[in-house]
Motif scaffolding. Structure first.
Motif, PDB file in Angstrom:
ATOM      1  N   PHE A  49      15.133  -2.370   4.708  1.00 20.93           N
ATOM      2  CA  PHE A  49      15.927  -1.223   4.273  1.00 20.93           C
ATOM      3  C   PHE A  49      15.187  -0.417   3.217  1.00 20.93           C
ATOM      4  N   MET A  50      14.452  -1.101   2.336  1.00 20.26           N
ATOM      5  CA  MET A  50      13.742  -0.407   1.265  1.00 20.26           C
ATOM      6  C   MET A  50      12.610   0.452   1.800  1.00 20.26           C
ATOM      7  N   ILE A  51      12.046   0.104   2.933  1.00 13.01           N
ATOM      8  CA  ILE A  51      11.036   0.959   3.576  1.00 13.01           C
ATOM      9  C   ILE A  51      11.649   2.329   3.860  1.00 13.01           C
ATOM     10  N   HIS A  52      12.881   2.338   4.371  1.00 14.59           N
ATOM     11  CA  HIS A  52      13.552   3.612   4.681  1.00 14.59           C
ATOM     12  C   HIS A  52      13.813   4.415   3.410  1.00 14.59           C
ATOM     13  N   TYR A  53      14.149   3.741   2.330  1.00 12.30           N
ATOM     14  CA  TYR A  53      14.400   4.420   1.050  1.00 12.30           C
ATOM     15  C   TYR A  53      13.159   5.190   0.603  1.00 12.30           C
ATOM     16  N   TYR A  54      12.020   4.528   0.600  1.00 13.12           N
ATOM     17  CA  TYR A  54      10.796   5.191   0.121  1.00 13.12           C
ATOM     18  C   TYR A  54      10.281   6.224   1.114  1.00 13.12           C
ATOM     19  N   LYS A  55      10.428   5.955   2.396  1.00 12.90           N
ATOM     20  CA  LYS A  55      10.000   6.946   3.381  1.00 12.90           C
ATOM     21  C   LYS A  55      10.832   8.221   3.264  1.00 12.90           C
ATOM     22  N   ALA A  56      12.133   8.068   3.107  1.00 10.23           N
ATOM     23  CA  ALA A  56      13.004   9.239   2.990  1.00 10.23           C
ATOM     24  C   ALA A  56      12.644  10.061   1.757  1.00 10.23           C
ATOM     25  N   LEU A  57      12.429   9.398   0.620  1.00 10.31           N
ATOM     26  CA  LEU A  57      12.041  10.118  -0.594  1.00 10.31           C
ATOM     27  C   LEU A  57      10.711  10.832  -0.404  1.00 10.31           C
ATOM     28  N   ASN A  58       9.764  10.142   0.224  1.00 11.06           N
ATOM     29  CA  ASN A  58       8.461  10.765   0.480  1.00 11.06           C
ATOM     30  C   ASN A  58       8.622  12.050   1.283  1.00 11.06           C
ATOM     31  N   TYR A  59       9.421  11.989   2.337  1.00 11.72           N
ATOM     32  CA  TYR A  59       9.620  13.181   3.179  1.00 11.72           C
ATOM     33  C   TYR A  59      10.294  14.306   2.400  1.00 11.72           C
ATOM     34  N   GLY A  98       2.144   9.221  -6.380  1.00 12.64           N
ATOM     35  CA  GLY A  98       2.505  10.580  -5.966  1.00 12.64           C
ATOM     36  C   GLY A  98       1.807  11.031  -4.699  1.00 12.64           C
ATOM     37  N   GLU A  99       1.184  10.092  -3.982  1.00 18.10           N
ATOM     38  CA  GLU A  99       0.493  10.412  -2.726  1.00 18.10           C
ATOM     39  C   GLU A  99       1.472  10.146  -1.576  1.00 18.10           C
ATOM     40  N   TYR A 100       2.401  11.050  -1.396  1.00 18.54           N
ATOM     41  CA  TYR A 100       3.527  10.803  -0.497  1.00 18.54           C
ATOM     42  C   TYR A 100       3.135  10.787   0.973  1.00 18.54           C
ATOM     43  N   GLU A 101       2.174  11.616   1.345  1.00 19.74           N
ATOM     44  CA  GLU A 101       1.701  11.612   2.738  1.00 19.74           C
ATOM     45  C   GLU A 101       1.031  10.279   3.064  1.00 19.74           C
ATOM     46  N   ASN A 102       0.135   9.838   2.190  1.00 16.97           N
ATOM     47  CA  ASN A 102      -0.532   8.550   2.398  1.00 16.97           C
ATOM     48  C   ASN A 102       0.472   7.407   2.396  1.00 16.97           C
ATOM     49  N   SER A 103       1.439   7.493   1.490  1.00 16.71           N
ATOM     50  CA  SER A 103       2.457   6.453   1.403  1.00 16.71           C
ATOM     51  C   SER A 103       3.172   6.283   2.733  1.00 16.71           C
ATOM     52  N   ASN A 104       3.578   7.390   3.334  1.00 17.93           N
ATOM     53  CA  ASN A 104       4.297   7.277   4.599  1.00 17.93           C
ATOM     54  C   ASN A 104       3.399   6.880   5.757  1.00 17.93           C
ATOM     55  N   ASN A 105       2.111   7.171   5.664  1.00 18.75           N
ATOM     56  CA  ASN A 105       1.193   6.673   6.692  1.00 18.75           C
ATOM     57  C   ASN A 105       1.241   5.145   6.747  1.00 18.75           C
ATOM     58  N   TYR A 106       1.237   4.525   5.565  1.00 15.30           N
ATOM     59  CA  TYR A 106       1.279   3.057   5.511  1.00 15.30           C
ATOM     60  C   TYR A 106       2.655   2.524   5.890  1.00 15.30           C
ATOM     61  N   PHE A 107       3.719   3.167   5.418  1.00 20.34           N
ATOM     62  CA  PHE A 107       5.057   2.712   5.773  1.00 20.34           C
ATOM     63  C   PHE A 107       5.328   2.874   7.265  1.00 20.34           C
ATOM     64  N   ASN A 108       4.787   3.915   7.870  1.00 24.37           N
ATOM     65  CA  ASN A 108       4.955   4.093   9.316  1.00 24.37           C
ATOM     66  C   ASN A 108       4.250   2.984  10.087  1.00 24.37           C
ATOM     67  N   GLN A 109       3.079   2.577   9.607  1.00 21.93           N
ATOM     68  CA  GLN A 109       2.382   1.449  10.235  1.00 21.93           C
ATOM     69  C   GLN A 109       3.198   0.165  10.095  1.00 21.93           C
ATOM     70  N   ALA A 110       3.807  -0.005   8.923  1.00 24.85           N
ATOM     71  CA  ALA A 110       4.661  -1.180   8.719  1.00 24.85           C
ATOM     72  C   ALA A 110       5.844  -1.143   9.684  1.00 24.85           C
ATOM     73  N   LYS A 166       0.834  -1.195   0.000  1.00 27.55           N
ATOM     74  CA  LYS A 166       0.000   0.000   0.000  1.00 27.55           C
ATOM     75  C   LYS A 166       0.877   1.258   0.000  1.00 27.55           C
ATOM     76  N   GLY A 167       1.932   1.247   0.797  1.00 23.87           N
ATOM     77  CA  GLY A 167       2.859   2.375   0.800  1.00 23.87           C
ATOM     78  C   GLY A 167       3.517   2.556  -0.547  1.00 23.87           C
ATOM     79  N   ARG A 168       3.856   1.441  -1.171  1.00 24.16           N
ATOM     80  CA  ARG A 168       4.516   1.488  -2.484  1.00 24.16           C
ATOM     81  C   ARG A 168       3.580   2.051  -3.557  1.00 24.16           C
ATOM     82  N   ILE A 169       2.333   1.584  -3.605  1.00 22.80           N
ATOM     83  CA  ILE A 169       1.429   2.030  -4.672  1.00 22.80           C
ATOM     84  C   ILE A 169       1.057   3.498  -4.472  1.00 22.80           C
TER      85      ILE A 169
END
Length: 474
Positions: A124-134, A77-89, A69-72
């Motif tokens: 590790f890839m979770i951190h990659y996408y979270k950092a880009l989102n931020y 381009g929904e970066y806030e929503n993406s990190n909401n899901y990655f933070n839950q993960a 869900k964070g990835r999709i």
């Protein structure tokens, strides 16, 4: 007694049939509509398919669902929503996904029925996408927090494997990203430390490679450049000698720089292979499993009385084991030009190689657990069937239970074929100067047949370090 035995067999047959039907398809096949839409670039439809899929919605697959869900959302381009899901993960991983009840499920059923705990490189890839989102949300401080979490993740990995060099206990790409994040915040001291740590991982190998990637020249230059910026002249000279290059400082561009990531292809999928083993006893009385060819020998982890184990009761075991299958990317190469100046993309992360090698590294331990689980079931089945005829008469109840365990064991055996499959197969990157104001970035993609496609994006040069990731996931 015959009727009772028949009834028991019917019950176990029904349970076995349900298990057999669920075991017929792999995880990838069960979630195929989602991945097909991801590959086609139809992200809104992919999200719909993800949200209505009953398998990935189960509690045991919650981590997988949150990562997908964070990835999709990131792809949309929904970066806030993406990190909401990655933070839950992240929260799930911090809380821990191992429990006594979950372990019991693995013993009674199979590992595919346990909670999905994530591959080490996926974390590790979770951190990659979270950092880009931020960064895309202009939350630089949050991106820096993510950079620090990469260090914590690396320490956790190191503790897990006692910092053995042969195991995947760190991630060179994640540390390179960490250096970039620090540098984007003008923290050149921590940037140098991160770049140096990444380089040292490569340097441990005689040919400067790490899980399918050769040390990028960009990284070599970043180590020397940040060493010089910190005034670490001795270290800069030492690394020039080590890398065999002479770094010439370049005047910073008025528009700043762009770090461009190309995410190509999709991660490998897991399928199931069947292997057959027998239980043997060596001259010392120790118990081992061996395959037909004798090429694989696995110790039997058994808490009971080993001397009373009849090896003939475990003459043949079918083991369902996961196997990665690579997905060939549609595009074989890419290049970019910025304001008509060409730049070379270099591979920085090979998720295909990571997936294959990390599965191989833990194969013996996982196979030992699976074989021990199956053997215990087989021993119980043999004991019941032997007890059913111990007094010269046939006990229908015990015999029925013995056959029931046999059927249940056979049909419940299933490999865990889950993984985060919307990750790219490879990540390449380059670092290019920008002019002040408008910049035109052209990406030229080439497929295996030599046909090319060109995409153009516009980037505003602000004088700062910027990031952009571009995905081709077919």
């Amino acid at each position: 007694m015959v009727n009772l035995r028949t009834h028991i067999l019917r019950v176990f047959s029904f349970i076995g049939l349900m298990l057999f039907l669920s075991a017929c398809s792999t995880y990838n096949q069960s979630v195929a509509p989602y991945y097909k839409n991801v590959s086609a670039g139809n992200y809104p439809q992919a999200e719909k398919e993800l949200d209505k899929n009953s398998l990935i919605q189960t509690p045991r697959n919650k981590l997988l669902y949150l990562m997908e869900k964070g990835r999709i959302c990131h792809l949309k381009g929904e970066y806030e929503n993406s990190n909401n899901y990655f933070n839950q993960a992240d929260q799930l991983l911090d809380q821990g996904l191992t429990s006594a009840s979950d372990a019991a499920v693995g013993v009674l059923l199979n590992s595919a029925s346990q909670k999905y705990k994530g591959e080490d490189f996926e974390k590790f890839m979770i951190h990659y996408y979270k950092a880009l989102n931020y960064l895309y949300l202009n939350k630089t401080e949050d991106a820096i927090v993510e950079a620090r979490r990469i260090t914590l993740q690396a320490q956790e990995q190191g503790d897990k494997y006692n910092n053995k060099d042969s195991r995947y206990s760190n991630d060179a790409f994640a540390l390179t990203l960490q250096g970039m994040l620090y540098e984007s915040n003008n923290d050149v001291n921590n940037a140098f430390i991160s770049y140096r740590n990444a380089a040292e991982i490569y340097l441990k190998s005689p040919d400067k490679t790490y899980y399918g990637t050769t040390m990028p020249v960009e990284l070599e230059e970043d180590v020397i450049r940040t060493a010089k910026l910190n005034g670490f002249t001795t270290e800069a000279d030492q690394f020039e000698t080590t890398f065999g290059i002479k770094y010439e400082p370049v005047k910073p561009s008025d528009g700043g720089e762009l770090i461009f990531f190309w995410e190509n292809g999709l991660a490998p999928v897991k399928t199931q292979v069947d292997l057959f083993f027998s239980l043997i006893r060596n001259s010392n009385g120790d118990l081992f499993f061996t395959d037909a060819a004798g090429g694989i020998v696995v110790p039997f982890n058994y808490d009971g009385d080993r001397n009373r184990v009849n090896t003939k009761s475990v003459e043949s075991l079918r083991v369902a084991f996961p196997k990665y299958v690579a997905q060939t990317p549609y595009y074989s190469s890419a290049s970019i030009s910025v304001n008509n100046q060409d730049a070379q993309l270099v591979k920085a992360e090979d998720i295909n190689e990571l997936a294959f090698k990390t599965l191989q590294q833990r194969a013996l331990k996982e196979m030992s657990g699976i074989l021990s689980r199956l053997a215990v079931k087989k021993i119980a089945e043999y004991s019941l069937r032997a007890a059913a005829k111990s007094d010269g008469k046939t006990n229908g109840l015990l015999e029925g239970l013995g056959y029931g365990i046999q059927l249940y064991s056979l049909l419940s055996e299933k490999a865990d074929t889950r993984n985060w499959q919307s990750l790219p197969a490879y990540i390449s990157y380059t670092r290019v100067p920008l002019q002040k104001g408008d910049n035109q970035v052209r990406i030229t993609l080439k497929n295996a047949q030599g046909a090319t496609e060109t995409k153009t994006i516009k980037v505003q040069g602000t004088g700062r370090l910027q990031f952009y990731n571009y995905a081709t996931l077919r």
